[in-house]
Write an enzyme that holds these catalytic residues in place. Structure first.
Site, mmCIF file in Angstrom:
data_model
loop_
_atom_site.group_PDB
_atom_site.id
_atom_site.type_symbol
_atom_site.label_atom_id
_atom_site.label_comp_id
_atom_site.label_asym_id
_atom_site.label_seq_id
_atom_site.Cartn_x
_atom_site.Cartn_y
_atom_site.Cartn_z
ATOM 1 N N LYS A 58 -29.901 -5.846 -5.166
ATOM 2 C CA LYS A 58 -30.662 -5.184 -6.230
ATOM 3 C C LYS A 58 -30.673 -3.663 -6.023
ATOM 4 O O LYS A 58 -30.290 -3.172 -4.939
ATOM 5 C CB LYS A 58 -32.082 -5.745 -6.247
ATOM 6 C CG LYS A 58 -32.158 -7.237 -6.580
ATOM 7 C CD LYS A 58 -33.610 -7.678 -6.675
ATOM 8 C CE LYS A 58 -33.741 -9.155 -6.975
ATOM 9 N NZ LYS A 58 -35.164 -9.544 -7.190
ATOM 10 N N TYR A 112 -32.738 -13.489 -16.257
ATOM 11 C CA TYR A 112 -34.150 -13.814 -16.012
ATOM 12 C C TYR A 112 -34.762 -14.488 -17.239
ATOM 13 O O TYR A 112 -35.907 -14.205 -17.596
ATOM 14 C CB TYR A 112 -34.924 -12.553 -15.637
ATOM 15 C CG TYR A 112 -34.630 -12.033 -14.246
ATOM 16 C CD1 TYR A 112 -34.787 -12.842 -13.121
ATOM 17 C CD2 TYR A 112 -34.214 -10.721 -14.037
ATOM 18 C CE1 TYR A 112 -34.519 -12.377 -11.833
ATOM 19 C CE2 TYR A 112 -33.954 -10.242 -12.752
ATOM 20 C CZ TYR A 112 -34.107 -11.078 -11.659
ATOM 21 O OH TYR A 112 -33.856 -10.613 -10.389
ATOM 22 N N ASN A 165 -37.217 -6.527 -3.716
ATOM 23 C CA ASN A 165 -36.956 -7.435 -2.587
ATOM 24 C C ASN A 165 -35.463 -7.574 -2.259
ATOM 25 O O ASN A 165 -35.025 -8.594 -1.732
ATOM 26 C CB ASN A 165 -37.615 -8.791 -2.835
ATOM 27 C CG ASN A 165 -37.282 -9.361 -4.196
ATOM 28 O OD1 ASN A 165 -36.333 -8.894 -4.842
ATOM 29 N ND2 ASN A 165 -38.016 -10.360 -4.635
ATOM 30 N N HIS A 185 -31.100 -10.989 -4.832
ATOM 31 C CA HIS A 185 -31.268 -12.209 -5.640
ATOM 32 C C HIS A 185 -30.220 -13.198 -5.166
ATOM 33 O O HIS A 185 -29.102 -12.799 -4.810
ATOM 34 C CB HIS A 185 -31.024 -11.922 -7.128
ATOM 35 C CG HIS A 185 -30.764 -13.175 -7.907
ATOM 36 N ND1 HIS A 185 -31.784 -13.941 -8.430
ATOM 37 C CD2 HIS A 185 -29.604 -13.824 -8.215
ATOM 38 C CE1 HIS A 185 -31.260 -15.011 -9.013
ATOM 39 N NE2 HIS A 185 -29.943 -14.960 -8.906
ATOM 40 N N GLU A 240 -25.285 -17.891 -13.936
ATOM 41 C CA GLU A 240 -25.349 -16.498 -13.489
ATOM 42 C C GLU A 240 -23.951 -15.916 -13.241
ATOM 43 O O GLU A 240 -23.716 -14.735 -13.504
ATOM 44 C CB GLU A 240 -26.216 -16.414 -12.226
ATOM 45 C CG GLU A 240 -27.685 -16.731 -12.526
ATOM 46 C CD GLU A 240 -28.535 -16.959 -11.289
ATOM 47 O OE1 GLU A 240 -28.010 -16.805 -10.155
ATOM 48 O OE2 GLU A 240 -29.719 -17.295 -11.449
HETATM 49 P P1 ADP Z 1 -36.728 -15.063 -6.574
HETATM 50 O O1 ADP Z 1 -36.011 -13.758 -6.804
HETATM 51 O O2 ADP Z 1 -37.287 -15.143 -5.177
HETATM 52 O O3 ADP Z 1 -35.922 -16.285 -6.955
HETATM 53 P P2 ADP Z 1 -38.287 -15.315 -9.067
HETATM 54 O O4 ADP Z 1 -37.118 -15.960 -9.724
HETATM 55 O O5 ADP Z 1 -39.632 -15.986 -9.180
HETATM 56 O O6 ADP Z 1 -38.034 -15.045 -7.514
HETATM 57 O O7 ADP Z 1 -38.493 -13.851 -9.674
HETATM 58 C C1 ADP Z 1 -37.393 -13.037 -9.945
HETATM 59 C C2 ADP Z 1 -37.694 -11.612 -9.547
HETATM 60 O O8 ADP Z 1 -38.701 -11.060 -10.407
HETATM 61 C C3 ADP Z 1 -38.279 -11.466 -8.136
HETATM 62 O O9 ADP Z 1 -37.296 -11.456 -7.132
HETATM 63 C C4 ADP Z 1 -39.011 -10.152 -8.238
HETATM 64 O O10 ADP Z 1 -38.124 -9.040 -8.104
HETATM 65 C C5 ADP Z 1 -39.538 -10.188 -9.673
HETATM 66 N N1 ADP Z 1 -40.906 -10.719 -9.736
HETATM 67 C C6 ADP Z 1 -41.264 -12.026 -9.589
HETATM 68 N N2 ADP Z 1 -42.588 -12.177 -9.719
HETATM 69 C C7 ADP Z 1 -43.095 -10.941 -9.951
HETATM 70 C C8 ADP Z 1 -44.431 -10.419 -10.163
HETATM 71 N N3 ADP Z 1 -45.500 -11.215 -10.180
HETATM 72 N N4 ADP Z 1 -44.571 -9.103 -10.365
HETATM 73 C C9 ADP Z 1 -43.508 -8.276 -10.357
HETATM 74 N N5 ADP Z 1 -42.216 -8.693 -10.169
HETATM 75 C C10 ADP Z 1 -42.025 -10.011 -9.960
#
Ligand code: ADP
Length: 145
Positions: free
Chosen positions: A11, A51, A118, A121, A132
Site C-alpha cells: 500500500k 473494496y 497497514n 493487502h 483481485e
Molecule cells: P484486511 O486488509 O486486513 O483484509 P479489511 O478487508 O477488513 O482488512 O479492510 C480493508 C482495509 O480497509 C484495511 O486493511 C484498512 O486499511 C482499511 N480499514 C478497515 N477497517 C477500517 C476502519 N474501521 N477504519 C479505517 N480504515 C479501515
C-alpha cells in the site's frame, strides 16, 4: 494442499516508507513464486471494485484517500496454501494487534483517526484472489498463469 495465487498489494504507506523490498523478501524467504509485479497508481474505480464489500462503510472515503495518496505495488504470488499463510504473515488489520514478526507488526502502527495504514493487502480467499488479479492485472485475463 493446493497451489494458489494471492494478490498482494504494498500500500502507499509501505511504498513511501521504503518497505517494498521487505514485503518482497518476506514472499521470497518463504519460497513463494512471484508471477507478476508492477507499480501502479490506483484509480477510484479499481478501488471501488477491490473494496466492493467496504464501499458503503463510513470510513470508505478514508480508504480511498489513503490508497490514492501515492503509488502501490501489485504482486501476484503463488504457492501451496499461500492465501491463508500470507494473511498470517501480514498480521491482523489493526497494526496495534499485529505481533512482531508479522509485516504489519514490524512495519506499521496506529496513527490515530483516519484510514488504517497497514502496509499490505493480501487476498482472503481463492475467489477474492481471482477477482483481485483481474482488477490489478487486467492484461493477464486470458493468460494461463
Ligand atoms: P484486511 O486488509 O486486513 O483484509 P479489511 O478487508 O477488513 O482488512 O479492510 C480493508 C482495509 O480497509 C484495511 O486493511 C484498512 O486499511 C482499511 N480499514 C478497515 N477497517 C477500517 C476502519 N474501521 N477504519 C479505517 N480504515 C479501515
Amino acid at each position: 494442499m493446493s497451489t494458489e495465487k494471492s494478490l498482494i498489494l504494498v500500500k502507499p504507506d509501505g511504498v513511501q516508507c521504503g518497505h517494498i523490498g521487505h514485503v518482497i523478501s518476506r514472499i521470497e524467504n518463504r519460497r513463494y513464486e512471484i508471477k507478476a509485479l508492477k507499480m501502479v497508481n490506483a484509480t477510484e474505480e479499481q478501488l471501488r471494485q477491490h473494496y466492493s464489500q467496504l464501499v458503503d462503510k463510513p470510513y470508505y472515503a478514508d480508504i480511498e484517500k489513503f490508497m490514492t495518496s501515492g503509488p502501490i505495488v501489485a504482486i501476484i504470488a503463488e504457492g501451496n496454501e499461500i492465501i491463508d499463510t500470507f494473511r498470517k504473515m501480514a498480521g491482523p488489520t489493526n497494526p496495534s494487534e499485529a505481533m512482531a514478526g508479522t509485516i504489519r507488526g514490524d512495519f506499521a502502527r496506529a496513527w490515530g483517526p483516519g484510514p488504517i495504514k497497514n502496509v499490505v493487502h493480501s487476498s482472503d480467499s481463492v475467489e477474492s484472489a481471482e477477482k483481485e488479479i483481474k482488477i490489478w492485472f487486467p492484461e493477464r485475463i486470458n493468460t494461463e498463469n
